[in-house]
Scaffold this active site. Structure first.
Site, PDB file in Angstrom:
ATOM      1  N   VAL A 148      42.225  30.340  43.287  1.00 20.62           N
ATOM      2  CA  VAL A 148      43.075  30.417  42.294  1.00 20.62           C
ATOM      3  C   VAL A 148      43.409  32.134  42.282  1.00 20.62           C
ATOM      4  O   VAL A 148      42.554  32.854  41.792  1.00 20.62           O
ATOM      5  CB  VAL A 148      42.613  29.837  41.118  1.00 20.62           C
ATOM      6  CG1 VAL A 148      43.838  30.092  39.964  1.00 20.62           C
ATOM      7  CG2 VAL A 148      42.380  28.410  41.165  1.00 20.62           C
TER       8      VAL A 148
ATOM      9  N   SER B 141      45.247  35.544  41.382  1.00 26.08           N
ATOM     10  CA  SER B 141      46.145  36.105  40.296  1.00 26.08           C
ATOM     11  C   SER B 141      47.037  37.277  40.825  1.00 26.08           C
ATOM     12  O   SER B 141      46.465  38.040  41.555  1.00 26.08           O
ATOM     13  CB  SER B 141      45.182  36.978  39.385  1.00 26.08           C
ATOM     14  OG  SER B 141      44.485  35.898  38.590  1.00 26.08           O
TER      15      SER B 141
ATOM     16  N   ASP C  69      40.547  40.447  29.688  1.00 24.61           N
ATOM     17  CA  ASP C  69      41.098  39.455  30.536  1.00 24.61           C
ATOM     18  C   ASP C  69      42.013  38.603  29.821  1.00 24.61           C
ATOM     19  O   ASP C  69      41.540  38.028  28.933  1.00 24.61           O
ATOM     20  CB  ASP C  69      39.916  38.662  31.351  1.00 24.61           C
ATOM     21  CG  ASP C  69      40.270  37.911  32.551  1.00 24.61           C
ATOM     22  OD1 ASP C  69      41.475  37.501  32.582  1.00 24.61           O
ATOM     23  OD2 ASP C  69      39.516  37.584  33.445  1.00 24.61           O
TER      24      ASP C  69
ATOM     25  N   ARG D  47      43.896  36.083  31.047  1.00 20.55           N
ATOM     26  CA  ARG D  47      44.330  34.823  32.167  1.00 20.55           C
ATOM     27  C   ARG D  47      44.049  33.492  31.444  1.00 20.55           C
ATOM     28  O   ARG D  47      42.880  33.258  30.851  1.00 20.55           O
ATOM     29  CB  ARG D  47      43.828  34.974  33.365  1.00 20.55           C
ATOM     30  CG  ARG D  47      44.284  36.239  34.014  1.00 20.55           C
ATOM     31  CD  ARG D  47      43.665  36.408  35.469  1.00 20.55           C
ATOM     32  NE  ARG D  47      42.362  37.002  35.114  1.00 20.55           N
ATOM     33  CZ  ARG D  47      41.550  37.316  36.159  1.00 20.55           C
ATOM     34  NH1 ARG D  47      42.034  37.269  37.621  1.00 20.55           N
ATOM     35  NH2 ARG D  47      40.405  37.770  35.952  1.00 20.55           N
TER      36      ARG D  47
ATOM     37  N   LYS E 294      35.950  32.463  35.822  1.00 22.40           N
ATOM     38  CA  LYS E 294      36.815  31.493  36.387  1.00 22.40           C
ATOM     39  C   LYS E 294      36.399  30.072  36.456  1.00 22.40           C
ATOM     40  O   LYS E 294      37.238  28.848  36.346  1.00 22.40           O
ATOM     41  CB  LYS E 294      37.512  31.957  37.713  1.00 22.40           C
ATOM     42  CG  LYS E 294      39.121  31.912  37.966  1.00 22.40           C
ATOM     43  CD  LYS E 294      39.350  32.448  39.198  1.00 22.40           C
ATOM     44  CE  LYS E 294      40.167  33.637  39.024  1.00 22.40           C
ATOM     45  NZ  LYS E 294      40.757  34.149  40.362  1.00 22.40           N
TER      46      LYS E 294
END
Ligand code: ZN
Length: 211
Positions: free
Chosen positions: A66, A68, A143, A145, A171
């Site tokens: 995954v 970014s 962060d 995300r 994550k």
């Protein structure tokens, strides 16, 4: 968040399409399945590349990166971060693994704070702040995300159980929170440069990355 809740808030539109994308990778031509996804919010966008198994190939639990999006790193190979090296290392595994998957999230730029804020934070780092303190200084999260779109995509692909290519325990945890079974965390090994030593050290010391 339940699967139903993810789908209703993130993906209630006609949001995916697919094609075949031949890519050049380290002198080889590789055919990948390419899918584009978009949710109700235009920042909920992803490009997904899948190395589908060839006839007779043994299929194990999908290996997923995954990633970014990072304009400076992924496109211009900036040495201030390790994004390009991580992307290349992940692709190396993906192109050799049946059901290797890359989920590329362009709106995760600068850990989710966007391109302009990222460069603003770089300017503060030039004055001595580390990556965490620079984000605090400009009033942005360390962060920002989110992983609900990623989880929805994995459910759509039928990949509810994955092996995740990452050094970032947050994550792994975020995807588990979204209902994905992360059977294994596979580290992505990169070489530090003189420019990204402090960036990597901050990731290790202040963000618990396994580097
Ligand atoms: Zn980067």
């Amino acid at each position: 968040m339940s699967v139903t809740a993810v789908k209703s808030t993130v993906l209630d539109v006609d949001w995916s399409t697919q094609t075949v994308l031949p890519i050049e990778f380290r002198g080889r031509e590789i055919q990948l399945e390419a899918r584009a996804y978009q949710g109700c919010d235009p920042t909920y966008q992803a490009l997904v590349l899948i190395n589908r198994p060839k006839p007779g190939e043994d299929v194990k639990i999908p290996v997923v990166r995954v990633h970014s999006g990072c304009v400076t790193g992924d496109i211009f190979h900036s040495l201030r971060c390790d994004c390009y090296q991580q992307l290349q290392a992940a692709l190396e595994t993906i192109v050799d693994t049946p059901n290797g998957v890359l989920i590329y999230l362009p709106y995760h730029e600068g850990r989710g704070i966007g391109l302009v804020n990222k460069i603003r934070a770089y300017a503060l780092q030039d004055k001595g702040l580390d990556t965490v303190d620079a984000n605090v200084e400009i009033g942005e999260p360390i962060d920002a995300r989110e992983y609900d779109l990623t989880a929805a995509i994995l459910f759509d692909l039928g990949f509810n159980e994955i092996r995740l290519l990452t050094n970032n325990p947050a994550k792994v945890e975020a995807l588990r929170q979204e209902g994905i079974t992360v059977a294994e965390q596979i580290p992505v090994v990169t070489e530090p440069s003189i420019y990204n030593q402090r960036y990597l050290e901050t990731k290790r010391v202040r963000m618990a990355h396994k580097l």
